[in-house]
Design a protein around this motif. Structure first.
Motif, short mmCIF file in Angstrom:
data_model
loop_
_atom_site.label_atom_id
_atom_site.label_comp_id
_atom_site.label_asym_id
_atom_site.label_seq_id
_atom_site.Cartn_x
_atom_site.Cartn_y
_atom_site.Cartn_z
N GLU A 69 -3.48 9.37 6.42
CA GLU A 69 -3.53 9.65 7.85
C GLU A 69 -3.03 11.07 8.07
OE1 GLU A 69 -1.41 8.02 11.92
OE2 GLU A 69 -2.70 6.69 10.76
N VAL A 70 -3.65 11.77 9.02
CA VAL A 70 -3.26 13.15 9.32
C VAL A 70 -2.78 13.24 10.76
CG1 VAL A 70 -3.98 15.56 9.43
CG2 VAL A 70 -4.95 14.05 7.67
N VAL A 71 -1.63 13.87 10.95
CA VAL A 71 -1.16 14.24 12.28
C VAL A 71 -1.60 15.68 12.50
CG1 VAL A 71 0.83 14.51 13.79
CG2 VAL A 71 0.83 12.71 12.05
N CYS A 72 -2.51 15.87 13.45
CA CYS A 72 -3.23 17.13 13.55
C CYS A 72 -2.94 17.85 14.87
CB CYS A 72 -4.74 16.86 13.43
SG CYS A 72 -5.76 18.34 13.34
N LEU A 73 -2.90 19.16 14.79
CA LEU A 73 -2.76 20.00 15.97
C LEU A 73 -3.87 19.67 16.97
CD1 LEU A 73 -1.21 22.47 17.20
CD2 LEU A 73 -2.93 23.92 16.09
N ASP A 74 -3.48 19.49 18.22
CA ASP A 74 -4.45 19.12 19.25
C ASP A 74 -5.57 20.16 19.34
OD1 ASP A 74 -5.52 17.58 21.31
OD2 ASP A 74 -4.48 18.73 22.85
N THR A 77 -12.54 10.46 1.36
CA THR A 77 -12.93 9.11 1.79
C THR A 77 -11.75 8.21 2.14
OG1 THR A 77 -12.97 8.33 -0.50
CG2 THR A 77 -15.03 9.22 0.40
N LYS A 78 -10.55 8.59 1.71
CA LYS A 78 -9.36 7.78 2.01
C LYS A 78 -8.82 8.03 3.42
CE LYS A 78 -7.75 7.36 -2.80
NZ LYS A 78 -6.63 7.66 -3.74
N LEU A 79 -9.39 9.00 4.13
CA LEU A 79 -8.91 9.29 5.48
C LEU A 79 -9.12 8.07 6.38
CD1 LEU A 79 -7.76 11.49 7.44
CD2 LEU A 79 -10.14 11.91 8.09
N MET A 128 0.83 -1.19 0.00
CA MET A 128 0.00 0.00 0.00
C MET A 128 0.87 1.25 0.00
SD MET A 128 -2.97 -1.04 2.76
CE MET A 128 -3.99 0.36 2.34
N ASN A 129 0.30 2.33 -0.48
CA ASN A 129 0.93 3.63 -0.44
C ASN A 129 0.09 4.53 0.46
OD1 ASN A 129 2.88 2.89 -2.45
ND2 ASN A 129 1.28 3.17 -4.00
N ILE A 130 0.68 4.97 1.56
CA ILE A 130 -0.05 5.71 2.58
C ILE A 130 0.49 7.12 2.66
CG2 ILE A 130 -0.71 5.74 5.02
CD1 ILE A 130 0.44 2.68 4.86
N ALA A 131 -0.39 8.11 2.56
CA ALA A 131 0.00 9.50 2.72
C ALA A 131 -0.12 9.89 4.19
CB ALA A 131 -0.89 10.40 1.87
N LEU A 132 0.99 10.34 4.78
CA LEU A 132 1.00 10.82 6.15
C LEU A 132 1.13 12.34 6.10
CD1 LEU A 132 1.04 10.15 9.19
CD2 LEU A 132 3.54 9.98 9.02
N ILE A 133 0.03 13.02 6.36
CA ILE A 133 -0.02 14.48 6.23
C ILE A 133 0.24 15.12 7.58
CG2 ILE A 133 -1.39 16.43 5.43
CD1 ILE A 133 -0.77 14.26 3.29
N ILE A 134 1.25 15.99 7.63
CA ILE A 134 1.67 16.59 8.90
C ILE A 134 1.03 17.97 9.04
CG2 ILE A 134 3.62 17.18 10.36
CD1 ILE A 134 3.37 14.18 9.56
N ALA A 162 -5.46 16.32 -3.21
CA ALA A 162 -4.42 15.86 -4.15
C ALA A 162 -4.14 14.38 -3.94
CB ALA A 162 -3.14 16.68 -3.96
N PHE A 163 -4.09 13.95 -2.71
CA PHE A 163 -3.84 12.53 -2.42
C PHE A 163 -5.11 11.69 -2.59
CE2 PHE A 163 -0.35 14.74 -0.41
CZ PHE A 163 0.73 13.94 -0.72
N GLN A 164 -6.25 12.28 -2.33
CA GLN A 164 -7.53 11.60 -2.55
C GLN A 164 -7.69 11.26 -4.03
OE1 GLN A 164 -10.05 10.66 -0.44
NE2 GLN A 164 -11.43 10.01 -2.08
N ARG A 165 -7.30 12.18 -4.90
CA ARG A 165 -7.47 11.98 -6.35
C ARG A 165 -6.47 10.98 -6.92
NH1 ARG A 165 -8.01 17.76 -6.39
NH2 ARG A 165 -5.79 17.89 -6.92
N HIS A 166 -5.31 10.86 -6.31
CA HIS A 166 -4.25 10.06 -6.92
C HIS A 166 -4.62 8.58 -6.88
CE1 HIS A 166 -0.37 8.43 -7.98
NE2 HIS A 166 0.02 9.65 -8.31
N PRO A 167 -4.59 7.90 -8.03
CA PRO A 167 -5.05 6.51 -8.08
C PRO A 167 -4.18 5.53 -7.29
CG PRO A 167 -4.04 7.14 -10.16
CD PRO A 167 -4.19 8.40 -9.37
N ASN A 168 -2.92 5.90 -7.00
CA ASN A 168 -2.03 4.98 -6.32
C ASN A 168 -1.90 5.23 -4.82
OD1 ASN A 168 -1.44 3.63 -8.73
ND2 ASN A 168 0.19 5.07 -9.23
#
Length: 236
Positions: free
Chosen positions: A49-54, A70-72, A1-7, A38-44
């Protein structure tokens, strides 16, 4: 899998706004949503996952629902600095995904990341084991000791300007963070600098001048302009 980790764990003090810069609205849409789209649209890209400010986690989830992200897969709390925020995300990912999956670590405040940049990051990482999005250094570079003058230049042909995504095999980047903790490295400014501090080799993938990081109010103006411009049809 290819996972986007958004900081998205920073407070954005240099933006001098009342809310974190990743949640600023531009054309009635939060900056972070442009990034996630941008990551939602990318087919691969399989998961995000998002690392979010508390304190902003539920707001983020609501925005993701509103804008169809929906990929979140999960939202985790940010840390005291960038390195610890990334580590929080990685510690969560290693519990849920295969150690050989790829992780694309990306700044929430780089909303103009393109499909081509994401694709090349994945391609290079699959070939070499990691990839750092970079662009050439076009300016003359001067070294200074006092901040107001210079007697030395740095040859620009030997320099690259780094961006995100910075992509790694999950087991490798987890191991790097574990090693960093053992060695007392706790505030490296980016994943690429962490690797360098640990003596590990990095490989380059294609970035773009348009892949800007929104740090100051001027950057917001540039971002707004980029949203309404398109590459000229005659340009290769």
């Amino acid at each position: 899998m290819n996972i986007a980790l958004i900081i998205a764990g920073g407070s954005g003090q240099r933006m001098n706004q009342d809310i974190p810069k990743q949640f600023l609205n531009v054309n009635d849409k939060p900056v972070i949503i442009y990034t996630l789209e941008a990551f939602q649209r990318h087919p691969n890209i399989d998961k995000i996952e998002v690392v979010c400010l508390d304190g902003w986690q539920e707001i983020l989830r609501a925005y993701c629902k509103q804008f169809g992200i929906t990929k979140l897969a999960n939202v985790v709390e940010g840390g005291e600095n960038g390195q610890s925020s990334i580590r929080n995300g990685l510690w969560d990912l290693k519990e849920m995904y295969d150690e050989n999956d790829l992780v694309l670590i990306h700044d929430a405040i780089r909303p103009m990341v393109s499909e081509e940049i994401i694709s090349d990051a994945i391609r290079v990482c699959k070939k070499y084991g990691n990839s750092i999005s970079v662009i050439p250094c076009a300016e003359a570079m001067l070294k200074t000791e006092d901040g107001v003058s210079s007697l030395e230049q740095i040859p620009r042909d030997n320099l690259k300007r780094t961006q995100t995504p910075q992509t790694f095999v999950l087991k490798d980047i987890v191991a790097a963070h574990e090693e960093a903790l053992e060695k007392g490295i706790t505030n490296s400014v980016a994943s690429c600098t962490l690797y360098i501090e640990l003596g590990k080799k990095l490989y380059f993938s294609a970035g773009s001048e348009k892949n800007i990081k929104l740090t100051t109010p001027d950057d917001i103006d540039i971002f707004k302009s980029l949203l309404v411009t398109r590459k000229s049809e005659w340009m290769k």
